[in-house]
Design a protein around this motif. Sequence first.
Motif, PDB file in Angstrom:
ATOM      1  N   ASP A  49       0.808  -1.222   0.000  1.00  0.00           N
ATOM      2  CA  ASP A  49       0.000   0.000   0.000  1.00  0.00           C
ATOM      3  C   ASP A  49       0.842   1.273   0.000  1.00  0.00           C
ATOM      4  OD1 ASP A  49      -2.395  -1.391  -0.042  1.00  0.00           O
ATOM      5  OD2 ASP A  49      -2.501  -1.492   2.143  1.00  0.00           O
ATOM      6  N   GLU A  50       2.042   1.183   0.544  1.00  0.00           N
ATOM      7  CA  GLU A  50       2.869   2.384   0.673  1.00  0.00           C
ATOM      8  C   GLU A  50       4.327   1.992   0.823  1.00  0.00           C
ATOM      9  OE1 GLU A  50       3.227   5.994   3.909  1.00  0.00           O
ATOM     10  OE2 GLU A  50       1.254   5.162   3.477  1.00  0.00           O
ATOM     11  N   ARG A  51       5.196   2.791   0.233  1.00  0.00           N
ATOM     12  CA  ARG A  51       6.634   2.572   0.387  1.00  0.00           C
ATOM     13  C   ARG A  51       7.296   3.937   0.436  1.00  0.00           C
ATOM     14  NH1 ARG A  51       8.060  -1.865  -2.865  1.00  0.00           N
ATOM     15  NH2 ARG A  51       7.540  -3.013  -0.994  1.00  0.00           N
ATOM     16  N   GLU A  52       8.259   4.053   1.340  1.00  0.00           N
ATOM     17  CA  GLU A  52       8.988   5.314   1.475  1.00  0.00           C
ATOM     18  C   GLU A  52      10.471   5.055   1.242  1.00  0.00           C
ATOM     19  OE1 GLU A  52       9.552   9.067   4.546  1.00  0.00           O
ATOM     20  OE2 GLU A  52       8.092   7.533   4.986  1.00  0.00           O
ATOM     21  N   PHE A  53      11.101   5.982   0.545  1.00  0.00           N
ATOM     22  CA  PHE A  53      12.520   5.891   0.237  1.00  0.00           C
ATOM     23  C   PHE A  53      13.224   7.113   0.776  1.00  0.00           C
ATOM     24  CE2 PHE A  53      10.326   3.480  -2.982  1.00  0.00           C
ATOM     25  CZ  PHE A  53      11.094   2.339  -3.129  1.00  0.00           C
ATOM     26  N   GLN A  54      14.442   6.907   1.225  1.00  0.00           N
ATOM     27  CA  GLN A  54      15.305   8.021   1.593  1.00  0.00           C
ATOM     28  C   GLN A  54      16.272   8.210   0.436  1.00  0.00           C
ATOM     29  OE1 GLN A  54      17.887   7.339   4.944  1.00  0.00           O
ATOM     30  NE2 GLN A  54      18.094   9.528   5.328  1.00  0.00           N
ATOM     31  N   VAL A  55      16.353   9.420  -0.060  1.00  0.00           N
ATOM     32  CA  VAL A  55      17.247   9.750  -1.170  1.00  0.00           C
ATOM     33  C   VAL A  55      18.351  10.621  -0.595  1.00  0.00           C
ATOM     34  CG1 VAL A  55      17.424  10.749  -3.475  1.00  0.00           C
ATOM     35  CG2 VAL A  55      15.274   9.681  -2.742  1.00  0.00           C
ATOM     36  N   SER A  56      19.586  10.167  -0.730  1.00  0.00           N
ATOM     37  CA  SER A  56      20.713  10.864  -0.101  1.00  0.00           C
ATOM     38  C   SER A  56      21.680  11.416  -1.136  1.00  0.00           C
ATOM     39  CB  SER A  56      21.471   9.900   0.816  1.00  0.00           C
ATOM     40  OG  SER A  56      20.625   9.397   1.818  1.00  0.00           O
ATOM     41  N   TRP A  57      22.063  12.658  -0.924  1.00  0.00           N
ATOM     42  CA  TRP A  57      23.120  13.319  -1.671  1.00  0.00           C
ATOM     43  C   TRP A  57      24.136  13.804  -0.645  1.00  0.00           C
ATOM     44  CZ3 TRP A  57      17.928  14.667  -2.416  1.00  0.00           C
ATOM     45  CH2 TRP A  57      17.359  14.245  -3.620  1.00  0.00           C
ATOM     46  N   PRO A  58      25.322  14.185  -1.070  1.00  0.00           N
ATOM     47  CA  PRO A  58      26.316  14.639  -0.086  1.00  0.00           C
ATOM     48  C   PRO A  58      25.834  15.817   0.771  1.00  0.00           C
ATOM     49  CG  PRO A  58      27.379  14.239  -2.191  1.00  0.00           C
ATOM     50  CD  PRO A  58      25.896  14.085  -2.417  1.00  0.00           C
ATOM     51  N   GLU A  59      25.062  16.721   0.192  1.00  0.00           N
ATOM     52  CA  GLU A  59      24.687  17.933   0.935  1.00  0.00           C
ATOM     53  C   GLU A  59      23.349  17.861   1.674  1.00  0.00           C
ATOM     54  OE1 GLU A  59      23.461  18.182  -3.327  1.00  0.00           O
ATOM     55  OE2 GLU A  59      25.388  17.853  -2.370  1.00  0.00           O
ATOM     56  N   HIS A  60      22.471  16.920   1.332  1.00  0.00           N
ATOM     57  CA  HIS A  60      21.188  16.830   2.028  1.00  0.00           C
ATOM     58  C   HIS A  60      20.470  15.516   1.721  1.00  0.00           C
ATOM     59  CE1 HIS A  60      20.129  18.720  -1.820  1.00  0.00           C
ATOM     60  NE2 HIS A  60      18.987  18.098  -1.709  1.00  0.00           N
ATOM     61  N   GLN A  61      19.333  15.325   2.387  1.00  0.00           N
ATOM     62  CA  GLN A  61      18.519  14.129   2.192  1.00  0.00           C
ATOM     63  C   GLN A  61      17.072  14.525   1.923  1.00  0.00           C
ATOM     64  OE1 GLN A  61      18.828  11.600   5.599  1.00  0.00           O
ATOM     65  NE2 GLN A  61      21.044  11.481   5.480  1.00  0.00           N
ATOM     66  N   ALA A  62      16.397  13.648   1.217  1.00  0.00           N
ATOM     67  CA  ALA A  62      14.975  13.847   0.950  1.00  0.00           C
ATOM     68  C   ALA A  62      14.282  12.499   1.117  1.00  0.00           C
ATOM     69  CB  ALA A  62      14.762  14.389  -0.463  1.00  0.00           C
TER      70      ALA A  62
END
Length: 148
Positions: free
Chosen positions: A35-48
Motif C-alpha cells: 500500500d505504501e513505500r517510502e525511500f530516503q534519497v541521499s546526496w552529499p549535501e542533504h537528504q529527501a
Amino acid sequence: MMKRKYIPDISRQMAQCEANYLRIMKLLPDLDSCDEREFQVSWPEHQAYLRLKVDERFKYTSTVVISHSYEKSSPWLETPGLVVRLYHDAAMAEVICMQRRKQLSGAYPYPNRQMHLPDEKVQLNEYLGEWLSECLNHGHTMETVFSG
C-alpha cells in the motif's frame, strides 16, 4: 512578433509516461500487495524522502500518490503531491493532477486564470521522472527487511 500556439509533442509525452511506468514498477514491484513505500534519497549535501502511496487499484489501472519532503523542509513551503494514474495494459504512468487540484489538461492557453503554463502536464511528468530516477539512483527503502 507573432505568438505561436503550444502544440503538444505526443510521442515525447508517451515516451515519458512509459519510462515513468517502468520506474514506478521498479520501485513498487509488489504494487498489488504493497500500500505504501517510502525511500530516503541521499546526496552529499542533504537528504529527501519520497513516498509512494497506492490510492486505488483496479484491473487495468492503479492510482498512486507520490510526495516528497526534505530533511530540512520549510514550514511555509509545501512540496506538491502528484497523483499518478498507472495504465497497466498500456504500461504508462501519467500525472493526472496535483493533490487538492482538479485534473490537469493536456495544454493551456496562456495567460490563464489558474496561472498554468501551456505545457504544465508535460513539465509535471518530467518532474516525476526526475524524482523517480533520483530515487532509483540514490535512494534506499525505509522498510525494515529483517526483524530479530
